[in-house]
Design a protein around this motif. Structure first.
Motif, PDB file in Angstrom:
ATOM      1  N   SER A  38     -23.074  -7.939  18.816  1.00  0.00           N
ATOM      2  CA  SER A  38     -22.366  -6.738  19.702  1.00  0.00           C
ATOM      3  C   SER A  38     -21.109  -6.287  19.089  1.00  0.00           C
ATOM      4  CB  SER A  38     -22.021  -7.303  21.002  1.00  0.00           C
ATOM      5  OG  SER A  38     -21.582  -5.777  21.779  1.00  0.00           O
ATOM      6  N   HIS A  39     -20.211  -7.248  18.630  1.00  0.00           N
ATOM      7  CA  HIS A  39     -19.132  -6.944  18.008  1.00  0.00           C
ATOM      8  C   HIS A  39     -19.284  -6.529  16.672  1.00  0.00           C
ATOM      9  CE1 HIS A  39     -15.373  -8.122  15.528  1.00  0.00           C
ATOM     10  NE2 HIS A  39     -14.944  -7.599  16.525  1.00  0.00           N
ATOM     11  N   ASP A  40     -20.312  -7.022  15.821  1.00  0.00           N
ATOM     12  CA  ASP A  40     -20.382  -6.552  14.556  1.00  0.00           C
ATOM     13  C   ASP A  40     -21.076  -5.019  14.579  1.00  0.00           C
ATOM     14  OD1 ASP A  40     -19.674  -8.878  13.561  1.00  0.00           O
ATOM     15  OD2 ASP A  40     -21.904  -9.547  13.211  1.00  0.00           O
ATOM     16  N   ARG A  41     -21.754  -4.762  15.665  1.00  0.00           N
ATOM     17  CA  ARG A  41     -22.300  -3.366  15.702  1.00  0.00           C
ATOM     18  C   ARG A  41     -21.063  -2.479  16.025  1.00  0.00           C
ATOM     19  NH1 ARG A  41     -26.060  -5.337  19.657  1.00  0.00           N
ATOM     20  NH2 ARG A  41     -27.789  -6.234  18.353  1.00  0.00           N
ATOM     21  N   ARG A  42     -20.399  -2.974  16.915  1.00  0.00           N
ATOM     22  CA  ARG A  42     -19.083  -2.011  17.102  1.00  0.00           C
ATOM     23  C   ARG A  42     -18.084  -1.348  16.120  1.00  0.00           C
ATOM     24  NH1 ARG A  42     -18.577  -5.125  22.093  1.00  0.00           N
ATOM     25  NH2 ARG A  42     -16.784  -6.227  20.937  1.00  0.00           N
ATOM     26  N   VAL A  43     -17.971  -2.628  15.172  1.00  0.00           N
ATOM     27  CA  VAL A  43     -17.321  -2.611  13.815  1.00  0.00           C
ATOM     28  C   VAL A  43     -17.981  -1.424  12.968  1.00  0.00           C
ATOM     29  CG1 VAL A  43     -16.499  -3.674  11.843  1.00  0.00           C
ATOM     30  CG2 VAL A  43     -15.866  -4.566  14.166  1.00  0.00           C
ATOM     31  N   ALA A  44     -19.201  -1.739  12.812  1.00  0.00           N
ATOM     32  CA  ALA A  44     -20.168  -0.874  11.754  1.00  0.00           C
ATOM     33  C   ALA A  44     -20.025   0.487  12.243  1.00  0.00           C
ATOM     34  CB  ALA A  44     -21.542  -1.505  11.751  1.00  0.00           C
ATOM     35  N   TRP A  45     -20.354   0.868  13.722  1.00  0.00           N
ATOM     36  CA  TRP A  45     -20.311   2.089  14.214  1.00  0.00           C
ATOM     37  C   TRP A  45     -19.076   2.827  14.082  1.00  0.00           C
ATOM     38  CZ3 TRP A  45     -24.079   5.285  14.430  1.00  0.00           C
ATOM     39  CH2 TRP A  45     -25.438   4.757  14.641  1.00  0.00           C
ATOM     40  N   SER A  46     -17.870   2.043  14.031  1.00  0.00           N
ATOM     41  CA  SER A  46     -16.262   2.403  14.140  1.00  0.00           C
ATOM     42  C   SER A  46     -16.104   2.924  12.290  1.00  0.00           C
ATOM     43  CB  SER A  46     -15.458   1.157  14.574  1.00  0.00           C
ATOM     44  OG  SER A  46     -15.463   1.137  15.742  1.00  0.00           O
ATOM     45  N   VAL A  47     -16.660   2.131  11.553  1.00  0.00           N
ATOM     46  CA  VAL A  47     -16.544   2.336  10.228  1.00  0.00           C
ATOM     47  C   VAL A  47     -17.343   3.576   9.913  1.00  0.00           C
ATOM     48  CG1 VAL A  47     -16.880   1.532   7.676  1.00  0.00           C
ATOM     49  CG2 VAL A  47     -15.917  -0.201   9.468  1.00  0.00           C
ATOM     50  N   ALA A  48     -18.487   3.729  10.270  1.00  0.00           N
ATOM     51  CA  ALA A  48     -19.226   4.798  10.000  1.00  0.00           C
ATOM     52  C   ALA A  48     -18.654   6.085  10.661  1.00  0.00           C
ATOM     53  CB  ALA A  48     -20.686   4.651  10.573  1.00  0.00           C
ATOM     54  N   ALA A  49     -18.167   6.118  11.796  1.00  0.00           N
ATOM     55  CA  ALA A  49     -17.408   7.218  12.419  1.00  0.00           C
ATOM     56  C   ALA A  49     -16.093   7.552  11.570  1.00  0.00           C
ATOM     57  CB  ALA A  49     -17.065   6.754  13.737  1.00  0.00           C
ATOM     58  N   LEU A  50     -15.378   6.565  11.149  1.00  0.00           N
ATOM     59  CA  LEU A  50     -14.282   6.839  10.396  1.00  0.00           C
ATOM     60  C   LEU A  50     -14.282   7.520   9.223  1.00  0.00           C
ATOM     61  CD1 LEU A  50     -11.159   6.615  10.137  1.00  0.00           C
ATOM     62  CD2 LEU A  50     -11.756   4.145   9.236  1.00  0.00           C
ATOM     63  N   ILE A  51     -15.577   7.293   8.421  1.00  0.00           N
ATOM     64  CA  ILE A  51     -16.112   7.617   7.194  1.00  0.00           C
ATOM     65  C   ILE A  51     -16.557   9.228   7.345  1.00  0.00           C
ATOM     66  CG2 ILE A  51     -17.812   7.751   5.432  1.00  0.00           C
ATOM     67  CD1 ILE A  51     -17.685   4.756   5.247  1.00  0.00           C
ATOM     68  N   ALA A  52     -17.325   9.269   8.521  1.00  0.00           N
ATOM     69  CA  ALA A  52     -17.830  10.657   8.553  1.00  0.00           C
ATOM     70  C   ALA A  52     -16.863  11.433   9.115  1.00  0.00           C
ATOM     71  CB  ALA A  52     -18.929  10.723   9.866  1.00  0.00           C
ATOM     72  N   GLY A  53     -15.868  11.046   9.731  1.00  0.00           N
ATOM     73  CA  GLY A  53     -14.635  12.093  10.106  1.00  0.00           C
ATOM     74  C   GLY A  53     -13.802  12.290   9.062  1.00  0.00           C
ATOM     75  N   THR A  54     -13.421  11.297   8.062  1.00  0.00           N
ATOM     76  CA  THR A  54     -12.919  11.763   7.085  1.00  0.00           C
ATOM     77  C   THR A  54     -13.652  12.575   5.859  1.00  0.00           C
ATOM     78  OG1 THR A  54     -12.000   9.353   6.969  1.00  0.00           O
ATOM     79  CG2 THR A  54     -11.693  10.722   4.861  1.00  0.00           C
ATOM     80  N   VAL A  55     -14.793  12.631   5.912  1.00  0.00           N
ATOM     81  CA  VAL A  55     -15.681  13.531   5.020  1.00  0.00           C
ATOM     82  C   VAL A  55     -15.604  14.734   5.774  1.00  0.00           C
ATOM     83  CG1 VAL A  55     -18.003  14.354   4.296  1.00  0.00           C
ATOM     84  CG2 VAL A  55     -17.012  11.782   4.074  1.00  0.00           C
ATOM     85  N   LEU A  56     -15.779  15.107   7.158  1.00  0.00           N
ATOM     86  CA  LEU A  56     -15.628  16.216   7.932  1.00  0.00           C
ATOM     87  C   LEU A  56     -14.263  17.008   7.649  1.00  0.00           C
ATOM     88  CD1 LEU A  56     -17.151  17.868   9.517  1.00  0.00           C
ATOM     89  CD2 LEU A  56     -16.375  16.871  11.489  1.00  0.00           C
ATOM     90  N   VAL A  57     -13.164  16.336   7.757  1.00  0.00           N
ATOM     91  CA  VAL A  57     -11.808  16.607   7.694  1.00  0.00           C
ATOM     92  C   VAL A  57     -11.830  17.336   6.120  1.00  0.00           C
ATOM     93  CG1 VAL A  57      -9.360  16.181   7.469  1.00  0.00           C
ATOM     94  CG2 VAL A  57     -10.642  15.558   9.499  1.00  0.00           C
TER      95      VAL A  57
END
Length: 94
Positions: free
Chosen positions: A14-33
């Motif tokens: 569960s913790h690993d999934r949260r970390v993976a989704w957080s990293v994916a969201a951060l990358i997507a946000g950076t690309v979008l900005v």
């Protein structure tokens, strides 16, 4: 004992999934900005470096001129110097 191991594994997953989704969201946000922000305007140099405010130092092969606080200061030409086209040697700003 078996129950505690499977509970720990479930928490770790569960913790690993949260970390993976957080990293994916951060990358997507950076690309979008990066895609949405306008790019900085490129500096358009003047045809003559002496007329270009971003050119701090220029030369024609005989004189070397610099912008100073008191204005433009140029060197004296050498003996039998044949001037060429002016070129900017050093820029300031962007």
């Amino acid at each position: 004992m078996v129950d505690s191991l499977s509970s720990d594994d479930a928490q770790t997953r569960s913790h690993d999934r949260r970390v993976a989704w957080s990293v994916a969201a951060l990358i997507a946000g950076t690309v979008l900005v990066g895609a949405l922000l306008p790019a900085p305007a490129a500096h358009r140099a003047s045809a003559v470096p002496s007329a270009d405010a971003a050119c701090a130092e220029w030369s024609d092969g005989c004189h070397v001129c610099q912008r100073t606080e008191g204005g433009v200061a140029c060197s004296l030409p050498g003996i039998a110097c044949v001037p060429k086209e002016q070129s900017c040697l050093r820029r300031v700003g962007g």
